[in-house]
Motif scaffolding. Sequence first.
Motif, mmCIF file in Angstrom:
data_model
loop_
_atom_site.group_PDB
_atom_site.id
_atom_site.type_symbol
_atom_site.label_atom_id
_atom_site.label_comp_id
_atom_site.label_asym_id
_atom_site.label_seq_id
_atom_site.Cartn_x
_atom_site.Cartn_y
_atom_site.Cartn_z
ATOM 1 N N ALA A 97 -10.450 -6.744 -52.388
ATOM 2 C CA ALA A 97 -10.634 -7.523 -51.169
ATOM 3 C C ALA A 97 -12.126 -7.782 -51.014
ATOM 4 N N GLN A 98 -12.480 -9.006 -50.721
ATOM 5 C CA GLN A 98 -13.892 -9.350 -50.601
ATOM 6 C C GLN A 98 -14.523 -8.752 -49.354
ATOM 7 N N GLU A 99 -13.686 -8.546 -48.346
ATOM 8 C CA GLU A 99 -14.221 -7.985 -47.113
ATOM 9 C C GLU A 99 -13.200 -7.049 -46.472
ATOM 10 N N ILE A 100 -13.630 -5.810 -46.217
ATOM 11 C CA ILE A 100 -12.817 -4.848 -45.491
ATOM 12 C C ILE A 100 -13.613 -4.377 -44.284
ATOM 13 N N ALA A 101 -12.967 -4.308 -43.135
ATOM 14 C CA ALA A 101 -13.688 -3.954 -41.915
ATOM 15 C C ALA A 101 -12.774 -3.215 -40.957
ATOM 16 N N ALA A 102 -13.390 -2.439 -40.090
ATOM 17 C CA ALA A 102 -12.721 -1.789 -38.967
ATOM 18 C C ALA A 102 -13.481 -2.197 -37.711
ATOM 19 N N PRO A 103 -12.914 -1.959 -36.532
ATOM 20 C CA PRO A 103 -13.606 -2.381 -35.298
ATOM 21 C C PRO A 103 -15.024 -1.828 -35.170
ATOM 22 N N THR A 104 -15.297 -0.663 -35.787
ATOM 23 C CA THR A 104 -16.626 -0.057 -35.662
ATOM 24 C C THR A 104 -17.523 -0.321 -36.872
ATOM 25 N N LEU A 109 -18.389 -4.960 -46.194
ATOM 26 C CA LEU A 109 -17.998 -4.139 -47.326
ATOM 27 C C LEU A 109 -16.867 -4.799 -48.096
ATOM 28 N N SER A 110 -16.820 -4.516 -49.394
ATOM 29 C CA SER A 110 -15.701 -4.965 -50.216
ATOM 30 C C SER A 110 -14.871 -3.750 -50.607
ATOM 31 N N ALA A 111 -13.682 -4.006 -51.161
ATOM 32 C CA ALA A 111 -12.794 -2.893 -51.496
ATOM 33 C C ALA A 111 -12.129 -3.116 -52.840
ATOM 34 N N SER A 112 -12.079 -2.045 -53.650
ATOM 35 C CA SER A 112 -11.245 -2.014 -54.846
ATOM 36 C C SER A 112 -9.919 -1.387 -54.438
ATOM 37 N N ILE A 113 -8.828 -2.098 -54.714
ATOM 38 C CA ILE A 113 -7.524 -1.666 -54.213
ATOM 39 C C ILE A 113 -6.648 -1.204 -55.375
ATOM 40 N N THR A 114 -6.062 -0.032 -55.223
ATOM 41 C CA THR A 114 -5.084 0.472 -56.179
ATOM 42 C C THR A 114 -3.710 0.374 -55.536
ATOM 43 N N ASN A 199 -12.928 2.462 -52.223
ATOM 44 C CA ASN A 199 -11.717 2.708 -52.998
ATOM 45 C C ASN A 199 -10.575 2.989 -52.035
ATOM 46 N N ILE A 200 -9.562 2.116 -52.008
ATOM 47 C CA ILE A 200 -8.443 2.289 -51.092
ATOM 48 C C ILE A 200 -7.123 2.122 -51.850
ATOM 49 N N TYR A 201 -6.021 2.516 -51.200
ATOM 50 C CA TYR A 201 -4.691 2.466 -51.812
ATOM 51 C C TYR A 201 -3.738 1.714 -50.893
ATOM 52 N N MET A 202 -2.908 0.871 -51.522
ATOM 53 C CA MET A 202 -1.901 0.102 -50.788
ATOM 54 C C MET A 202 -0.599 0.112 -51.591
ATOM 55 N N PRO A 203 0.543 -0.236 -50.962
ATOM 56 C CA PRO A 203 1.793 -0.325 -51.729
ATOM 57 C C PRO A 203 1.655 -1.293 -52.895
#
Length: 409
Positions: A97-104, A109-114, A199-203
């Motif tokens: 994902a080119q951009e990952i964010a939370a309200p805070t 930031l970007s994310a590598s997704i497994t 580094n994050i994980y998704m279905p």
Amino acid sequence: MKARDLIAETGSALKANKGKSALTILGIVIGITAVITMTSLVGGIRDALVSEMGMNAARAISIYPYNGSGINDDQLAAMREQLPDYEYLSPTNYGSAQEIAAPTTAEKLSASITGVDEHYFDVSGLKIAQGRAFTQSESAEGSMSVILDKQAVQKLFGSSNENPVGKIVTLDGTEATVVGVVENSALMGGGGGGNGSLNIYMPVSTVSLRFSSSGTGYQQIFGLAKQGVDVAKLTEQSKVAAAKILRILADQIDQELSVSSAQSVIDQMSSFMGAFQLLAGAVAGISLLVGGIGIMNMMLTNVTERIREIGLRRALGATRHDVTAQFLAEAIAITVMGGLIGTVLGYGLSMSLSGLVGGMVGGMAIAPSVSAQSVMLAVGICIAVGVIFGNYPARRAARLDPVDALRHQ
């Protein structure tokens, strides 16, 4: 000579030469300290790495085709049918994902997704620290659920101690719900997290449909062998079966397919640690050799200084065996004391260095591992050094002529 008398005489002789005995012991102390420090640290690192890998590490096997087309559902089903010795065969896909964010979140930031299924966390060695793993329905239906690692929690929510379960993050503008947090990195594979990305994980179905550039095919399969199965044999069987199912020619298998087990990683690690221990042992052996030479020198000096004493003992009825035993006991006592002191100092030094070494190998918590066998080996080495290097001075003392010894000035 009785054992009690021998011990008493040995103690008296060492007390009479405290300074000389202490300097002689020092060489043995240095050698044993080095042995215990290195073996306990290496053992601690090995135990920490195995702990990081997880309980199922030795049973994990990775199947990875290089051709880029991936593995489809029919091929995965065929693998499950032809390889019944697996407890799970867990499909995995990768995306970003080119951009990952939370309200805070303050920075972009970007994310590598497994992309993983519900069994991945049992297979890979990842441990769920907070929340839960994905459910079967989430894995199959393309749910917008996400599992973060500690670094991602730190970056997105400002603290690695924050509990993000149930909170919302956005991936390229699409909302996803955090359902869990993992506490360590996967043993084999896993998202890259390189180039500053999280580094994050998704279905796996979600990643295949929304975030993968390689389509819907699975890029990697992780398997967990059943208890009691020969992992090395299953690895070879998996390579043959996967090549057949993926229609890879026999002469192209090594170029187009990788099948490896976590056990091989563990074996390689153990081999490296063993080689390192051998090198450390060689260095410590040099210290023990120097210490042994010091003991021989001291004992030869003692023989020279105590010639009249030896002559008097022989005149009063002591046998050559008694004299030999006395000087040999002194040499062994010196080495054993050096070994015990070195063992205590070695363990203390390894405790002091464990935090520093843990930081150098990825911030792991390392507890020095000192086994009873290591301590027994150290004591055995000390006794052997005492016997080997104390034998010549003891025999030389025993061979002295009593009459000539009594005449010595």
